[in-house]
Design a protein around this motif. Structure first.
Motif, short mmCIF file in Angstrom:
data_model
loop_
_atom_site.label_atom_id
_atom_site.label_comp_id
_atom_site.label_asym_id
_atom_site.label_seq_id
_atom_site.Cartn_x
_atom_site.Cartn_y
_atom_site.Cartn_z
N ASP A 1 -3.88 -6.16 -12.95
CA ASP A 1 -3.10 -4.92 -12.95
C ASP A 1 -3.59 -3.91 -11.92
N MET A 2 -4.90 -3.80 -11.77
CA MET A 2 -5.46 -2.85 -10.80
C MET A 2 -5.08 -3.25 -9.38
N LYS A 3 -5.21 -4.53 -9.06
CA LYS A 3 -4.85 -5.00 -7.72
C LYS A 3 -3.36 -4.81 -7.47
N TYR A 4 -2.54 -5.06 -8.49
CA TYR A 4 -1.09 -4.87 -8.36
C TYR A 4 -0.77 -3.40 -8.04
N THR A 5 -1.41 -2.48 -8.75
CA THR A 5 -1.19 -1.05 -8.52
C THR A 5 -1.64 -0.64 -7.12
N LEU A 6 -2.82 -1.11 -6.72
CA LEU A 6 -3.32 -0.80 -5.38
C LEU A 6 -2.39 -1.38 -4.30
N ALA A 7 -1.91 -2.60 -4.52
CA ALA A 7 -1.00 -3.22 -3.56
C ALA A 7 0.29 -2.45 -3.44
N TYR A 8 0.81 -1.98 -4.58
CA TYR A 8 2.05 -1.18 -4.56
C TYR A 8 1.85 0.08 -3.72
N HIS A 9 0.75 0.80 -3.97
CA HIS A 9 0.50 2.05 -3.24
C HIS A 9 0.24 1.79 -1.75
N ALA A 10 -0.44 0.69 -1.45
CA ALA A 10 -0.67 0.34 -0.03
C ALA A 10 0.66 0.04 0.64
N TRP A 11 1.50 -0.75 -0.01
CA TRP A 11 2.82 -1.09 0.53
C TRP A 11 3.66 0.17 0.73
N LYS A 12 3.61 1.06 -0.26
CA LYS A 12 4.39 2.30 -0.19
C LYS A 12 3.91 3.16 0.98
N GLN A 13 2.61 3.26 1.14
CA GLN A 13 2.06 4.07 2.23
C GLN A 13 2.39 3.45 3.59
N LEU A 14 2.23 2.15 3.72
CA LEU A 14 2.47 1.49 5.01
C LEU A 14 3.94 1.45 5.38
N SER A 15 4.81 1.36 4.38
CA SER A 15 6.24 1.29 4.69
C SER A 15 6.89 2.67 4.76
N GLY A 16 6.13 3.71 4.41
CA GLY A 16 6.64 5.07 4.50
C GLY A 16 7.68 5.39 3.43
N ARG A 17 7.59 4.71 2.30
CA ARG A 17 8.58 4.94 1.22
C ARG A 17 8.08 5.91 0.20
#
Length: 195
Positions: free
Chosen positions: A179-195
């Motif tokens: 769950d922690m890795k999933y949350t971190l991945a979501y936030h990384a994706w969001k930051q990198l994609s500018g969403r």
């Protein structure tokens, strides 16, 4: 003798390598046997570079610079026609760590076969350039690499969802079961994609 066409395939930046042995010959290039720092730890790698890059590397190390330079100079002074090896692991007790540099590594491509820079089979790299960087810059670079990797895991997860995988299967296949890795991945994706 078959001619092999060699082109530069891809470039990768790393901030630390270790050199255990250097092989010198009468060309403008040298071969280093050593280790590449990866997320999983140190991996055995061979590096090819030129003397300009080696000079930059030597200027950047401080604690063992003199011993390393003297070993190279002594070997160059008595070098004959055949290749010679300097074994830093034997002389200094360990491989020489270069960790305050940003290395630009390239992997060769032979006749359509491209070595994967992140694959364990890709264990030979050309050090195209080495640039001094501070520890803070090296740390920031590693954080950026981690963010990109996490963002790619989340993109992979989204791809599995588009292929009609259920939520749990998509997370497992994208290596996001934690769950922690999933949350971190979501936030990384969001930051990198500018969403």
């Amino acid at each position: 003798m078959k001619k092999v066409s060699v082109n530069i395939a891809r470039e990768k930046e790393v901030t630390a390598i270790k050199v255990g042995q250097i092989i010198l010959d009468d060309s403008h290039y040298l071969t280093c046997w050593g280790y590449l720092e990866t997320a999983e730890g140190w991996r055995k790698c061979d590096f090819v570079t030129n003397y300009d890059v080696l000079n930059t590397m030597l200027r950047a190390i401080e604690d063992k610079s003199e011993a390393v330079q003297m070993a190279i100079v002594q070997q160059l002074e008595c070098m004959g026609d055949k290749p010679e090896m300097i074994d830093f692991e034997a002389q200094l007790g360990e491989a020489v760590l270069f960790d305050n540099l940003r290395f630009h590594l390239t992997s060769p491509r032979f006749d359509g076969f491209e070595a994967d820079l992140d694959d364990a089979a890709g264990s030979c790299f050309y050090i195209r350039k080495a640039e001094p960087c501070t520890r803070a810059e090296a740390f920031e670079h590693k954080v950026d690499q981690c963010m990109q990797t996490l963002g790619k895991h989340y993109e992979l997860y989204l791809g599995y969802l588009e292929l009609d995988f259920d939520e749990e299967a998509a997370r497992q296949h994208a290596d996001l079961g934690d769950d922690m890795k999933y949350t971190l991945a979501y936030h990384a994706w969001k930051q990198l994609s500018g969403r």
